[in-house]
Design a protein around this motif. Sequence first.
Motif, short mmCIF file in Angstrom:
data_model
loop_
_atom_site.label_atom_id
_atom_site.label_comp_id
_atom_site.label_asym_id
_atom_site.label_seq_id
_atom_site.Cartn_x
_atom_site.Cartn_y
_atom_site.Cartn_z
N LEU A 1 0.84 -1.20 0.00
CA LEU A 1 0.00 0.00 0.00
C LEU A 1 0.87 1.25 0.00
CD1 LEU A 1 -2.98 0.84 0.05
CD2 LEU A 1 -2.87 0.83 2.55
N LEU A 2 1.94 1.23 0.79
CA LEU A 2 2.88 2.35 0.80
C LEU A 2 3.53 2.53 -0.57
CD1 LEU A 2 4.61 1.75 4.26
CD2 LEU A 2 3.22 3.73 3.65
N THR A 3 3.84 1.43 -1.22
CA THR A 3 4.45 1.49 -2.55
C THR A 3 3.53 2.18 -3.53
OG1 THR A 3 5.79 -0.50 -2.20
CG2 THR A 3 5.27 0.07 -4.47
N TYR A 4 2.25 1.84 -3.49
CA TYR A 4 1.27 2.47 -4.40
C TYR A 4 1.22 3.98 -4.17
CZ TYR A 4 -3.21 4.10 -6.13
OH TYR A 4 -4.19 4.86 -6.75
N GLU A 5 1.08 4.39 -2.93
CA GLU A 5 0.98 5.82 -2.63
C GLU A 5 2.31 6.53 -2.90
OE1 GLU A 5 -1.49 7.81 -1.89
OE2 GLU A 5 -2.99 6.22 -1.98
N LEU A 6 3.42 5.83 -2.71
CA LEU A 6 4.73 6.40 -3.01
C LEU A 6 4.85 6.69 -4.51
CD1 LEU A 6 7.62 7.18 -2.15
CD2 LEU A 6 8.24 4.76 -2.44
N CYS A 7 4.33 5.81 -5.34
CA CYS A 7 4.34 6.05 -6.79
C CYS A 7 3.65 7.36 -7.14
CB CYS A 7 3.68 4.89 -7.52
SG CYS A 7 4.67 3.38 -7.61
N HIS A 8 2.52 7.63 -6.48
CA HIS A 8 1.81 8.88 -6.75
C HIS A 8 2.59 10.09 -6.22
CE1 HIS A 8 -1.80 7.59 -8.73
NE2 HIS A 8 -1.94 6.61 -7.87
N LYS A 9 3.23 9.94 -5.09
CA LYS A 9 4.06 11.02 -4.56
C LYS A 9 5.20 11.33 -5.54
CE LYS A 9 5.92 13.86 -1.50
NZ LYS A 9 5.33 15.18 -1.19
N ILE A 10 5.80 10.29 -6.08
CA ILE A 10 6.89 10.45 -7.05
C ILE A 10 6.37 11.18 -8.30
CG2 ILE A 10 8.38 9.17 -8.65
CD1 ILE A 10 8.68 7.07 -6.35
N GLN A 11 5.18 10.82 -8.75
CA GLN A 11 4.57 11.50 -9.89
C GLN A 11 4.35 12.98 -9.59
OE1 GLN A 11 0.94 9.27 -10.62
NE2 GLN A 11 1.82 8.26 -12.40
N GLN A 12 3.78 13.25 -8.43
CA GLN A 12 3.47 14.62 -8.05
C GLN A 12 4.71 15.50 -7.98
OE1 GLN A 12 1.41 14.13 -4.34
NE2 GLN A 12 -0.32 13.07 -5.28
N GLU A 13 5.82 14.90 -7.58
CA GLU A 13 7.06 15.65 -7.44
C GLU A 13 7.82 15.77 -8.76
OE1 GLU A 13 8.03 17.28 -4.81
OE2 GLU A 13 6.43 16.61 -3.47
N GLY A 14 7.30 15.15 -9.81
CA GLY A 14 7.89 15.29 -11.13
C GLY A 14 9.07 14.39 -11.42
N TYR A 15 9.23 13.33 -10.64
CA TYR A 15 10.33 12.39 -10.88
C TYR A 15 9.86 11.28 -11.82
CZ TYR A 15 13.19 14.42 -7.16
OH TYR A 15 13.95 15.28 -6.40
N PRO A 16 10.80 10.62 -12.50
CA PRO A 16 10.42 9.51 -13.39
C PRO A 16 9.76 8.37 -12.61
CG PRO A 16 12.68 10.21 -13.80
CD PRO A 16 12.25 10.88 -12.54
N ALA A 17 8.86 7.67 -13.28
CA ALA A 17 8.19 6.52 -12.66
C ALA A 17 9.16 5.34 -12.56
CB ALA A 17 6.98 6.12 -13.51
N PRO A 18 8.91 4.41 -11.65
CA PRO A 18 9.76 3.22 -11.57
C PRO A 18 9.65 2.37 -12.83
CG PRO A 18 7.84 3.01 -10.12
CD PRO A 18 7.85 4.42 -10.61
N VAL A 19 10.73 1.66 -13.17
CA VAL A 19 10.71 0.79 -14.34
C VAL A 19 9.81 -0.41 -14.10
CG1 VAL A 19 12.98 1.54 -15.13
CG2 VAL A 19 12.80 -0.47 -13.63
N HIS A 20 9.56 -0.74 -12.83
CA HIS A 20 8.65 -1.83 -12.49
C HIS A 20 8.24 -1.69 -11.03
CE1 HIS A 20 6.88 -5.66 -13.85
NE2 HIS A 20 6.89 -5.98 -12.56
N VAL A 21 7.03 -2.16 -10.72
CA VAL A 21 6.50 -2.14 -9.36
C VAL A 21 6.10 -3.55 -8.95
CG1 VAL A 21 4.62 -1.32 -7.88
CG2 VAL A 21 5.71 0.26 -9.49
N PHE A 22 6.51 -3.96 -7.76
CA PHE A 22 6.11 -5.24 -7.19
C PHE A 22 5.26 -4.97 -5.94
CE2 PHE A 22 10.21 -5.87 -9.22
CZ PHE A 22 10.06 -7.05 -9.94
N VAL A 23 4.04 -5.48 -5.92
CA VAL A 23 3.22 -5.42 -4.72
C VAL A 23 2.91 -6.84 -4.29
CG1 VAL A 23 2.23 -3.15 -5.13
CG2 VAL A 23 1.11 -5.14 -6.10
N SER A 24 3.04 -7.10 -3.01
CA SER A 24 3.02 -8.47 -2.52
C SER A 24 2.09 -8.58 -1.32
CB SER A 24 4.45 -8.87 -2.13
OG SER A 24 4.50 -10.10 -1.48
N GLY A 25 1.24 -9.61 -1.31
CA GLY A 25 0.38 -9.83 -0.16
C GLY A 25 -0.54 -8.67 0.14
N ARG A 26 -1.02 -8.01 -0.93
CA ARG A 26 -1.86 -6.83 -0.71
C ARG A 26 -2.92 -6.73 -1.80
NH1 ARG A 26 -3.55 -3.46 3.30
NH2 ARG A 26 -5.05 -2.16 2.20
#
Length: 245
Positions: A81-106
Amino acid sequence: MKKINLFCIPFAGGSAVVYSKWKKNTDSFIQIHEVELPGRGRRMNEPLIDNMKAMVEDIFYSIKNNLTEPYALFGHSMGGLLTYELCHKIQQEGYPAPVHVFVSGRKAPQLKARKKVIHNLSNEEFISEIIKYNGTDKMIFENKELAEIFLPILRADFKLIETYEFFTPLQLLNSNISVFHGIDDKAVNFDELSLWSQVTKKEIEIQNFPGGHFFINEYTEQVVGKVNETLGSLINENTLELPVV
């Protein structure tokens, strides 16, 4: 050879040490960064954080200097869940998106939390609920000194999870997502996993593993092997250009 930074975010009650043992199994092109959350591990003396916004900001500022090179994110359970919200924070701050995202047990973030709230229960009731996850040694709670350290961490983490509110984002994520699932995980319904497809403009892949909610500890080699395979395909296909926001 190109390298990928992999930032790993722990589950509720967990610390960075959870991912330390991954290093002996990761391929040489992956640089593991174990994210340490406040109030535990090497940050034990810092105040705990019990809300999503503040925790995501804390993680972002701890990793932002490494976001201009190819990177991926991994989070298990609360970490997913933190990873998902972190992705949006990264977007908002204008940084490049991760090349891949892994979410586990969520389960997907837009799904409502379970009805039973436990972070405000008595110690006895709270411990009883935590033990059901089969991820915490009962002896920790039987040791008074350990319990005094560990219980506040778990309460803060569960408060963060149970008070989380999903808001429909202005933008979908711009990363492929691997969704890892333990086939005997009673905390996550398999049918809920496919709904991760609704929060990204790219593809998702659901990967099943043996074990329960903490399968990443029970079957570490298999989990890391899939991470190696997934990120290795980006190296082999020469597709490591950082995605735009």
